[in-house]
Scaffold this active site. Structure first.
Site, PDB file in Angstrom:
ATOM      1  N   THR A 259     -48.331 -30.449  18.553  1.00 29.57           N
ATOM      2  CA  THR A 259     -46.969 -30.507  19.087  1.00 29.57           C
ATOM      3  C   THR A 259     -46.515 -29.097  19.473  1.00 29.57           C
ATOM      4  OG1 THR A 259     -45.797 -30.094  16.998  1.00 29.57           O
ATOM      5  CG2 THR A 259     -46.458 -32.368  17.459  1.00 29.57           C
TER       6      THR A 259
ATOM      7  N   LYS B  78     -37.550 -28.636   4.595  1.00 30.69           N
ATOM      8  CA  LYS B  78     -38.365 -29.850   4.541  1.00 30.69           C
ATOM      9  C   LYS B  78     -38.474 -30.389   3.118  1.00 30.69           C
ATOM     10  CE  LYS B  78     -39.115 -30.265   8.907  1.00 30.69           C
ATOM     11  NZ  LYS B  78     -38.531 -31.399   9.652  1.00 30.69           N
TER      12      LYS B  78
ATOM     13  N   ASP C 177     -31.927 -35.809  22.334  1.00 32.78           N
ATOM     14  CA  ASP C 177     -32.519 -34.474  22.294  1.00 32.78           C
ATOM     15  C   ASP C 177     -31.564 -33.524  23.006  1.00 32.78           C
ATOM     16  OD1 ASP C 177     -34.486 -32.250  22.355  1.00 32.78           O
ATOM     17  OD2 ASP C 177     -35.967 -33.826  22.018  1.00 32.78           O
TER      18      ASP C 177
ATOM     19  N   TYR D 180     -38.396 -22.753   6.335  1.00 32.74           N
ATOM     20  CA  TYR D 180     -38.836 -24.069   6.798  1.00 32.74           C
ATOM     21  C   TYR D 180     -39.183 -24.967   5.612  1.00 32.74           C
ATOM     22  CZ  TYR D 180     -41.452 -27.472   9.635  1.00 32.74           C
ATOM     23  OH  TYR D 180     -41.909 -28.616  10.254  1.00 32.74           O
TER      24      TYR D 180
ATOM     25  N   ASP E 285     -26.884 -32.786  20.163  1.00 38.27           N
ATOM     26  CA  ASP E 285     -27.081 -31.673  19.238  1.00 38.27           C
ATOM     27  C   ASP E 285     -26.887 -32.228  17.831  1.00 38.27           C
ATOM     28  OD1 ASP E 285     -26.937 -29.473  17.589  1.00 38.27           O
ATOM     29  OD2 ASP E 285     -25.341 -28.458  18.703  1.00 38.27           O
ATOM     30  N   VAL E 286     -27.965 -32.327  17.061  1.00 38.01           N
ATOM     31  CA  VAL E 286     -27.896 -32.989  15.754  1.00 38.01           C
ATOM     32  C   VAL E 286     -27.099 -32.202  14.721  1.00 38.01           C
ATOM     33  CG1 VAL E 286     -30.044 -34.273  16.085  1.00 38.01           C
ATOM     34  CG2 VAL E 286     -30.111 -32.016  14.966  1.00 38.01           C
TER      35      VAL E 286
END
Length: 262
Positions: free
Chosen positions: A194, A161, A38, A157, A64-65
């Protein structure tokens, strides 16, 4: 049934909080050695401490992805520590809401970089280590119900996705053709408690600085009438990560209380 992923090594991105932390905790409780990554270092360390306090095995790496070099380093560290990788949960993600005509190109690209590029890089760099063991593996890409249906304020978004959903199917077919034993599936959460909901709120909405009332939202929109919890998603991820789902690849596991079928 205990030890459903015993002896396996799992990498969970965005594992410091929310669904990612839930996945890390459940996988560790079922016997996996978990690498939590993360950019929230304090929360990541807390997640690992909680897993270890419960008797599990875990380690935390800053990650950092969106950075390909960072992915190469994380996979190298997984290999050095464990010698293998059996489970990848591509969970890291962000949500930027608002009208498509008002969204900046910078925000569009930032969201795409985390939610879609990050998944691509995870798959790209994890598959070779999974293949090296000769035992196959399980890749779980976190999509959303927003990857199945549109939302008026979540155009960017939804695009990311939805991209994760079809990318997952394509990679599942690539691995199947390679006969490498790697299964690739997507998970599609609904209204889950979340922190991401604070970023989904429209800043112009009155009361947007307050936490959203997910109970009220769920009572109105979800057929089961209640919100989901991170563990609800984690339990599905656990099944996909385990050998119980050995015949499942390219699938969509929707965990939303019936939201998408109403």
């Amino acid at each position: 049934m205990a030890g459903r992923v015993a002896g396996k090594v799992a990498l969970v991105t965005g594992g410091a909080s929310g669904i990612g932390r839930g996945c890390a905790e459940v996988l560790a409780a079922e016997g996996a050695a978990v690498v939590v990554t993360d950019v929230q270092d304090a929360r990541g360390a807390d997640a690992v401490a909680a897993i270890e306090a419960a008797g599990g095995r875990a380690a935390y790496l800053h990650h950092d992805v969106t950075d390909e070099a960072a992915w190469a380093e994380v996979i190298a560290q997984v290999k050095a520590r464990h010698g293998r990788l059996d489970i990848l949960v591509n969970n890291a993600g962000i949500a930027i809401s608002g009208s498509v005509v008002e969204m900046s190109l910078a925000d569009w690209r930032r969201q795409t970089a985390v939610n879609l590029d990050g998944v691509f890089l995870g798959v790209k760099h994890s598959i070779p280590l999974m293949r090296a063991s000769g035992d196959g593996g399980s890749i779980v890409n976190m999509s959303s119900v927003a990857g199945l249906k549109g939302s008026a304020i979540l155009g960017g978004y939804c695009a990311t996705k939805g991209g994760v959903r079809l990318f997952t199917k394509a990679v599942a077919m690539e691995c199947a053709n390679a006969k490498d034993g790697i299964r690739v599936n997507s998970v599609h959460p609904g209204i889950i408690e979340t922190p991401i909901w604070m970023s989904i709120l429209n800043p112009e909405t009155p009361g947007a600085n307050a936490p959203p009332d997910l109970d009220a939202m769920s009572a109105m929109a979800v057929p089961l009438g209640v919100k989901g919890l991170p563990q609800d998603i984690a339990n599905g991820v656990l099944w996909l990560a385990s050998d119980e789902s050995r015949y499942v690849t390219g699938a969509e596991l929707v965990i939303d209380g019936g939201l998408t079928v109403r």
